[in-house]
Design an enzyme around this catalytic site. Sequence first.
Site, mmCIF file in Angstrom:
data_model
loop_
_atom_site.group_PDB
_atom_site.id
_atom_site.type_symbol
_atom_site.label_atom_id
_atom_site.label_comp_id
_atom_site.label_asym_id
_atom_site.label_seq_id
_atom_site.Cartn_x
_atom_site.Cartn_y
_atom_site.Cartn_z
ATOM 1 N N LYS A 78 -0.001 14.557 11.656
ATOM 2 C CA LYS A 78 -0.079 15.143 10.439
ATOM 3 C C LYS A 78 -1.834 15.993 10.476
ATOM 4 O O LYS A 78 -2.378 15.325 10.759
ATOM 5 C CB LYS A 78 0.016 14.671 9.168
ATOM 6 C CG LYS A 78 -0.399 13.581 8.942
ATOM 7 C CD LYS A 78 -0.211 12.731 7.748
ATOM 8 C CE LYS A 78 -1.179 13.675 6.807
ATOM 9 N NZ LYS A 78 -1.073 12.765 5.075
ATOM 10 N N ARG A 133 -0.552 8.879 17.263
ATOM 11 C CA ARG A 133 1.067 7.680 17.187
ATOM 12 C C ARG A 133 1.836 8.209 16.873
ATOM 13 O O ARG A 133 2.021 8.474 15.357
ATOM 14 C CB ARG A 133 0.701 6.534 16.412
ATOM 15 C CG ARG A 133 -0.298 5.867 16.719
ATOM 16 C CD ARG A 133 -1.037 4.088 16.008
ATOM 17 N NE ARG A 133 -0.949 5.148 14.808
ATOM 18 C CZ ARG A 133 -1.619 4.046 13.939
ATOM 19 N NH1 ARG A 133 -1.774 2.239 13.972
ATOM 20 N NH2 ARG A 133 -1.729 4.212 12.748
ATOM 21 N N GLU A 152 1.245 -1.027 0.014
ATOM 22 C CA GLU A 152 0.064 -0.286 -0.011
ATOM 23 C C GLU A 152 0.764 1.378 0.105
ATOM 24 O O GLU A 152 2.164 0.803 0.170
ATOM 25 C CB GLU A 152 -1.391 0.085 1.411
ATOM 26 C CG GLU A 152 -0.284 -0.374 2.453
ATOM 27 C CD GLU A 152 0.334 1.293 3.346
ATOM 28 O OE1 GLU A 152 -0.481 2.601 2.652
ATOM 29 O OE2 GLU A 152 1.441 1.152 4.082
ATOM 30 N N PHE A 153 0.354 2.383 -0.267
ATOM 31 C CA PHE A 153 0.840 4.004 -0.662
ATOM 32 C C PHE A 153 0.233 4.714 -0.264
ATOM 33 O O PHE A 153 -0.153 5.554 -0.324
ATOM 34 C CB PHE A 153 1.254 4.060 -2.061
ATOM 35 C CG PHE A 153 2.581 2.692 -2.437
ATOM 36 C CD1 PHE A 153 4.211 2.660 -2.095
ATOM 37 C CD2 PHE A 153 2.008 2.437 -3.486
ATOM 38 C CE1 PHE A 153 4.819 1.795 -2.269
ATOM 39 C CE2 PHE A 153 3.276 0.837 -2.985
ATOM 40 C CZ PHE A 153 4.509 1.065 -3.354
ATOM 41 N N ASN A 211 9.523 4.884 1.497
ATOM 42 C CA ASN A 211 9.384 5.482 2.725
ATOM 43 C C ASN A 211 10.783 6.169 3.303
ATOM 44 O O ASN A 211 11.165 7.223 4.041
ATOM 45 C CB ASN A 211 8.842 4.711 3.618
ATOM 46 C CG ASN A 211 7.061 4.467 3.971
ATOM 47 O OD1 ASN A 211 7.013 5.128 2.305
ATOM 48 N ND2 ASN A 211 6.544 3.956 4.580
ATOM 49 N N LYS A 252 7.780 -0.460 -1.213
ATOM 50 C CA LYS A 252 7.803 0.290 -0.003
ATOM 51 C C LYS A 252 8.855 0.873 1.001
ATOM 52 O O LYS A 252 8.812 1.864 1.650
ATOM 53 C CB LYS A 252 6.052 -0.211 1.103
ATOM 54 C CG LYS A 252 6.134 0.594 2.328
ATOM 55 C CD LYS A 252 5.478 1.705 1.362
ATOM 56 C CE LYS A 252 4.395 2.672 2.861
ATOM 57 N NZ LYS A 252 3.141 1.280 3.766
ATOM 58 N N CYS A 255 4.078 5.441 10.109
ATOM 59 C CA CYS A 255 4.246 4.469 9.123
ATOM 60 C C CYS A 255 6.312 4.964 8.713
ATOM 61 O O CYS A 255 6.848 4.542 9.305
ATOM 62 C CB CYS A 255 3.281 4.662 7.665
ATOM 63 S SG CYS A 255 2.027 3.588 7.613
#
Length: 469
Positions: free
Chosen positions: A328, A335, A153-154, A213, A209, A265
């Site tokens: 954000k 978290r 997933e992105f 990141n 992924k 993430c």
Amino acid sequence: MRLAVIGTGYLGAVHAACMAELGHEVLGVDTDPERVDALAAGRTPFYEPGLPGLLKRGVDAGRLRFTTSLTEAAAFADTHFVCVGTPQRPGSGAADLSHVEAAVDGLAHALPFSGYQHVLVVGKSTVPVGTADRLARRLHTAAPDADLAWNPEFLREGCAIRDTLRPERIVAGVRTAHAETRLREIYAPLLAAGIPFIGTDTATAELVKLASNSFLATKISFINAMAEICDATGADVTTLAEAMGADSRIGPRCLAPGLGFGGSCLPKDIRAFAARAEELGCGESVVFLRQVDEINTRQRRHTVDLAEQLVGGSFEDHGVAVLGAAFKPFSDDVRDSPALAVADAIRRRGAQVRVHDPEAIDNARAAYPELQFALDVTKTCERADVVLHLTDWPQYRELDPAALGAVVRTRAVVDARHSLDPVAWRAAGWTLRAPGRPRLGRPEGARAVLRSQGIWEPAWSDSGHERTH
């Protein structure tokens, strides 16, 4: 097509709703009965713009329902997406894969009784490279005919629906041609719209992924490191970022200086990547990720120091207003929130801290019960000696500095997200400080360039979300 989605947390709930929106019949599976009931009623346990309406549309159309039974899922679908969490392992940088392993093992025991041939299990969770091969062997022990693929997933929190229905790419790590054909059929509406489909092996898919990141985290920490140099030299980091971002090889995205990244993430992904590299015997190749993590953490300490300077060198007996609790904007996720880390550090230095956030107050209060919270910005700022702008919610940029100045004790503000207009705030009598901008001027830089192009970009962005993210 009939699809099952195993795990209905943030990733799973979004994926299930979006697959139903594409026209598939979807069954979401979770071990939490209360969550299953809430999702079936179109309610989400987290804030994600647009998701409640999408859930309700899928449920009302009969294309989306939820259960706690893996056996029911095995009988319902021949394609199963694994969307469970991979948090950081306590006391280690490595990923905790217990939820992924439990989901695959549970499916493996249920699949032989499903009646389907050519079952495909598709991992979407972020896992260390090599996980898919290991899980495939476990799966084949109980269900020899089942195949396993990895489709990372992105998603960015706050725009996850767009990232699912209009992704920049679809990456599919497969072991057989049949698995790739199945995934192309599932995503056919997106491929028809021109979305690139990148077919590869499972190890490369896992790495895409983590590498993405890690690159984004490096870019964010790089510009924040430059902010420290700017503070030492009198240079302006926002102009520096604007000039760097004008180079097409670099680009302005994720080059906006600020408080750094947080969330569920980027921090844990770069740590897990570094830990896995060490296990593979090539830890030296990604040793820089330790520095990326340290720079990111240092931004929080630097913001605390800036605020302490504005109150005369000590927080003792001073009031501090914090604007932002979520890691954000457009999220209620706290978290590894940089905003709350700063707020709590200031509290521990003796200040009376009051926090505001449009969506994340309940989660923030549960995580940091020692802090004070308010539902109104004005109430948050009453008699404050310094105001800290820590989460880049649009409504904070729209505040009237003159009106806010009437309720504070001292007109001092730290703009850790570089998005307040320093001219307007200074004209209203405020002292405004921002990391990397010792001589504040125009409120421009990489973020302003993106906004001038009609692109809203949060202060950080990660490939799983957030395009932190």
